[in-house]
Design a protein around this motif. Structure first.
Motif, PDB file in Angstrom:
ATOM      1  N   ARG A 143       0.790  -1.230   0.000  1.00 27.45           N
ATOM      2  CA  ARG A 143       0.000   0.000   0.000  1.00 27.45           C
ATOM      3  C   ARG A 143       0.827   1.286   0.000  1.00 27.45           C
ATOM      4  NH1 ARG A 143      -0.967   1.885   5.233  1.00 27.45           N
ATOM      5  NH2 ARG A 143       0.100   0.701   6.838  1.00 27.45           N
ATOM      6  N   ALA A 144       2.148   1.153   0.135  1.00 30.68           N
ATOM      7  CA  ALA A 144       2.947   2.384   0.173  1.00 30.68           C
ATOM      8  C   ALA A 144       3.232   2.889  -1.238  1.00 30.68           C
ATOM      9  CB  ALA A 144       4.242   2.137   0.926  1.00 30.68           C
ATOM     10  N   GLN A 145       3.106   4.221  -1.418  1.00 30.30           N
ATOM     11  CA  GLN A 145       3.361   4.808  -2.743  1.00 30.30           C
ATOM     12  C   GLN A 145       4.854   4.914  -3.038  1.00 30.30           C
ATOM     13  OE1 GLN A 145       0.810   7.777  -1.495  1.00 30.30           O
ATOM     14  NE2 GLN A 145      -0.682   6.157  -1.898  1.00 30.30           N
ATOM     15  N   ILE A 146       5.621   5.010  -1.968  1.00 27.34           N
ATOM     16  CA  ILE A 146       7.066   5.147  -2.135  1.00 27.34           C
ATOM     17  C   ILE A 146       7.749   4.597  -0.891  1.00 27.34           C
ATOM     18  CG2 ILE A 146       7.110   7.535  -1.200  1.00 27.34           C
ATOM     19  CD1 ILE A 146       9.332   8.079  -3.411  1.00 27.34           C
ATOM     20  N   GLY A 147       8.975   4.110  -1.080  1.00 27.39           N
ATOM     21  CA  GLY A 147       9.755   3.646   0.056  1.00 27.39           C
ATOM     22  C   GLY A 147      11.027   4.462   0.165  1.00 27.39           C
ATOM     23  N   VAL A 148      11.495   4.663   1.391  1.00 24.64           N
ATOM     24  CA  VAL A 148      12.773   5.337   1.596  1.00 24.64           C
ATOM     25  C   VAL A 148      13.678   4.397   2.367  1.00 24.64           C
ATOM     26  CG1 VAL A 148      13.977   7.337   2.567  1.00 24.64           C
ATOM     27  CG2 VAL A 148      11.653   7.615   1.665  1.00 24.64           C
ATOM     28  N   THR A 149      14.847   4.105   1.802  1.00 21.82           N
ATOM     29  CA  THR A 149      15.820   3.303   2.533  1.00 21.82           C
ATOM     30  C   THR A 149      17.050   4.149   2.819  1.00 21.82           C
ATOM     31  OG1 THR A 149      17.161   1.301   2.583  1.00 21.82           O
ATOM     32  CG2 THR A 149      16.740   2.210   0.393  1.00 21.82           C
ATOM     33  N   GLY A 150      17.509   4.067   4.075  1.00 24.50           N
ATOM     34  CA  GLY A 150      18.603   4.935   4.528  1.00 24.50           C
ATOM     35  C   GLY A 150      18.000   6.086   5.311  1.00 24.50           C
ATOM     36  N   PHE A 177      10.216  -4.679   2.847  1.00 22.64           N
ATOM     37  CA  PHE A 177      10.169  -3.298   2.337  1.00 22.64           C
ATOM     38  C   PHE A 177       9.623  -3.276   0.908  1.00 22.64           C
ATOM     39  CE2 PHE A 177      12.976   0.139   0.353  1.00 22.64           C
ATOM     40  CZ  PHE A 177      12.274   1.222   0.868  1.00 22.64           C
ATOM     41  N   VAL A 178      10.216  -4.094   0.052  1.00 23.21           N
ATOM     42  CA  VAL A 178       9.802  -4.125  -1.358  1.00 23.21           C
ATOM     43  C   VAL A 178       8.359  -4.617  -1.480  1.00 23.21           C
ATOM     44  CG1 VAL A 178      10.263  -5.249  -3.588  1.00 23.21           C
ATOM     45  CG2 VAL A 178      12.156  -4.300  -2.260  1.00 23.21           C
ATOM     46  N   ALA A 179       7.989  -5.575  -0.625  1.00 22.44           N
ATOM     47  CA  ALA A 179       6.625  -6.125  -0.675  1.00 22.44           C
ATOM     48  C   ALA A 179       5.582  -5.099  -0.219  1.00 22.44           C
ATOM     49  CB  ALA A 179       6.543  -7.385   0.185  1.00 22.44           C
ATOM     50  N   ARG A 185       6.279   0.430   8.598  1.00 15.73           N
ATOM     51  CA  ARG A 185       7.554   0.007   9.183  1.00 15.73           C
ATOM     52  C   ARG A 185       7.948  -1.344   8.590  1.00 15.73           C
ATOM     53  NH1 ARG A 185       9.414  -3.439  12.984  1.00 15.73           N
ATOM     54  NH2 ARG A 185      11.051  -2.718  14.403  1.00 15.73           N
ATOM     55  N   THR A 186       9.192  -1.456   8.119  1.00 21.33           N
ATOM     56  CA  THR A 186       9.639  -2.766   7.621  1.00 21.33           C
ATOM     57  C   THR A 186      11.002  -3.077   8.210  1.00 21.33           C
ATOM     58  OG1 THR A 186      10.878  -2.018   5.679  1.00 21.33           O
ATOM     59  CG2 THR A 186       8.485  -2.281   5.404  1.00 21.33           C
ATOM     60  N   VAL A 219       4.417   6.087   3.112  1.00 23.53           N
ATOM     61  CA  VAL A 219       5.855   5.885   2.934  1.00 23.53           C
ATOM     62  C   VAL A 219       6.323   4.629   3.670  1.00 23.53           C
ATOM     63  CG1 VAL A 219       8.135   6.949   3.138  1.00 23.53           C
ATOM     64  CG2 VAL A 219       6.106   8.402   2.926  1.00 23.53           C
ATOM     65  N   ALA A 220       6.881   3.682   2.923  1.00 18.62           N
ATOM     66  CA  ALA A 220       7.504   2.518   3.561  1.00 18.62           C
ATOM     67  C   ALA A 220       8.902   2.921   4.012  1.00 18.62           C
ATOM     68  CB  ALA A 220       7.570   1.357   2.575  1.00 18.62           C
ATOM     69  N   LEU A 221       9.260   2.484   5.218  1.00 19.07           N
ATOM     70  CA  LEU A 221      10.550   2.873   5.785  1.00 19.07           C
ATOM     71  C   LEU A 221      11.460   1.669   5.898  1.00 19.07           C
ATOM     72  CD1 LEU A 221       9.287   5.060   8.774  1.00 19.07           C
ATOM     73  CD2 LEU A 221      10.113   5.866   6.539  1.00 19.07           C
ATOM     74  N   HIS A 222      12.723   1.875   5.539  1.00 29.05           N
ATOM     75  CA  HIS A 222      13.698   0.799   5.709  1.00 29.05           C
ATOM     76  C   HIS A 222      15.043   1.377   6.080  1.00 29.05           C
ATOM     77  CE1 HIS A 222      16.897  -1.989   4.346  1.00 29.05           C
ATOM     78  NE2 HIS A 222      16.114  -2.866   4.954  1.00 29.05           N
TER      79      HIS A 222
END
Ligand code: 6PG
Length: 475
Positions: free
Chosen positions: A2-9, A60-62, A53-54, A28-31
């Protein structure tokens, strides 16, 4: 998903961008490599928007809707490559990887090629504005495939700074162009800061003003032509007192300037492209000289040989320095835009300088009133040969040129270093000279190496038989 975008870092830039996205209504998915940073963000700011939260890259990708969009905010270099490779293995055709770090544009060119071979979209995006900009609206310079920008653009534009209703974010061009433009932005940032430093030093050492008075001068300059973020925060930094000693903070900071690389990259690229970016070059070298503390302390007793005197009229000299700062700044930007044009030609990017000026008006470190004027100049004439030749800038520089000469002359007489002021003035004089001593250079090259020359009065390539009868032959 359901997240439109993820941020890693999720170091400070990453977590502030993630918060900015969430505050604008995006899920926003967080990783992060360790979940401690993810949890810290959620604990402090989890109520600012919708976060997922992932714990692992798989999770995260899922969590992302398709096509997936992931913004990487890790350290430029190997760390970025490692995250890209991990992500790419988990992604599917059409997904988008965005690198928001200060990556070297040639790395971005390579990565974009690698990803496109795997049917993934790779967007190298320069992001400027520091911590506050990331949270409240940065200037964003995304490169990469145009079709990736179609879906990504509105999202990035929503979180960017806006000036007069226009977003400080636009599709820059293919592959490494976004990071290239961000690199030149940083080079200009270096030049801008060096020029400000030279102005401060002159007010202090040539005029004997104290730090608080100089802060007031900068506060005053932060209106009109010079109005800019860097001039504004110069007044702030100069006004700061050290709690421990009561001295101006600037007097207890070690005078050795650090650099993480983008300024140096700008100059290296300019050398390869054959573009004189003298202002940026002097700024990088001035930082290098400042950092040679041992060498400097061994050299402090070199003879100054001063031949000048303190300017008699303080107000007049302050106004001269203002004019010199403005003219040198115009030169630094003119050179930076020349480099953007040369990079665009070299890599076939079709960059539009006016668009760069537009998105640098807000959000970024070099944001300034006068970028409106740069934009106008390119609107009026997209093929401008030099920014310096646009009527507005030409008038401004011509109006200040005597002041500029007085400042450089005074500095030289008093033994105060002004590498960026002086080299910018020399550039101006070089550019406007009808004849340059390059003719002699050509003669010398022909003398020792038969490197040949062209003549002013006829077509062809010529060589003088220097070691024979010195007659001229067609080469
Ligand atoms: C920005 C800044 C940012 C960073 C510089 C600092 O646009 O937000 O330019 O990218 O602060 O890279 O560079 P130095 O450490 O080399 O001065």
């Amino acid at each position: 998903a359901r997240a439109q975008i993820g941020v890693t870092g999720l170091a400070v830039m990453g977590s502030n961008i993630a918060r900015n996205l969430a505050r604008h209504g995006h899920t926003v998915a967080l990783h992060n490599r360790t979940t401690a940073k993810t949890d810290a963000l959620l604990e402090k700011h989890g109520d600012e928007g919708d976060f997922v939260r992932t714990e692992s890259m798989e999770e995260f990708v899922a969590a992302l809707e398709k096509p997936r969009r992931v913004l990487i905010m890790v350290k430029a270099g190997d760390a970025t490559d490692a995250v890209i490779s991990e992500l790419a293995d988990l992604m599917e055709d059409g997904d988008v990887i965005i690198d928001g770090g200060n990556s070297l544009y040639t790395d971005t060119i390579r990565r974009e090629k690698e990803m496109s071979e795997r049917n993934l979209n790779f967007v190298g995006a320069g992001i400027s504005g520091g911590e506050v900009g990331a949270l409240e609206g940065p200037s964003i310079m995304p490169g990469g495939p145009a079709e990736a920008y179609e879906s990504l653009g509105p999202l990035l534009e929503s979180i960017s700074a806006h000036v007069d209703g226009e977003p400080c974010c636009t599709h820059i061009g293919p592959d490494g162009s976004g990071h290239f433009v961000k690199m030149v932005h940083n080079g200009i940032e270096y030049a801008d800061m060096q020029l400000i430093g030279e102005a401060y030093d002159l007010l202090r050492r040539a005029l004997g003003l104290d730090v608080e008075q100089i802060a007031d001068v900068f506060r005053d300059w932060n209106s009109g032509d010079l109005e800019s973020y860097l001039v504004e925060i110069t007044a702030e930094v100069l006004s700061q007192k050290d709690a421990e000693t009561g001295k101006p903070l600037v007097d207890v900071i070690v005078d050795a300037a650090g650099q993480k690389g983008t300024g140096r990259w700008t100059v290296k690229s300019a050398l390869d492209l054959g573009v004189p970016v003298t202002g940026i070059g002097e700024a990088v070298f001035a930082r290098a000289l400042s950092s040679e503390l041992d060498q400097r302390s061994a050299a402090t007793d070199l003879k100054p040989g001063v031949i000048g005197e303190q300017p008699a009229d303080t107000d007049a000299f302050v106004s001269d320095v203002r004019a010199a700062l403005y003219a040198s700044k115009v030169i630094a930007y003119a050179q930076g835009f020349d480099q953007i044009r040369a990079g665009s030609e070299e890599y076939g990017w079709d960059l539009h300088p006016g668009a760069m000026a537009t998105i640098w008006r807000g959000g970024c470190i070099i944001r300034a009133q006068f970028l409106n004027r740069i934009r106008d100049a390119y609107d009026e004439n997209p093929d401008l040969k030099s920014l310096l030749l646009a009527p507005y800038f030409r008038d401004a520089v011509e109006e200040g040129v005597e002041s500029w000469r007085r400042v450089v002359t005074t500095a030289a007489g008093l033994g105060i270093p002004v590498p960026a002021f002086a080299s910018s003035l020399s550039y101006y004089d070089g550019l406007r000279s009808e004849r340059l001593p390059a003719a002699l250079t050509q003669g010398l090259r022909d003398y020792f190496g038969a490197h040949t020359y062209q003549r002013v009065d006829k077509e062809g390539t010529f060589h003088t038989l220097w070691s024979e009868d010195r007659s001229e032959v067609e080469a």
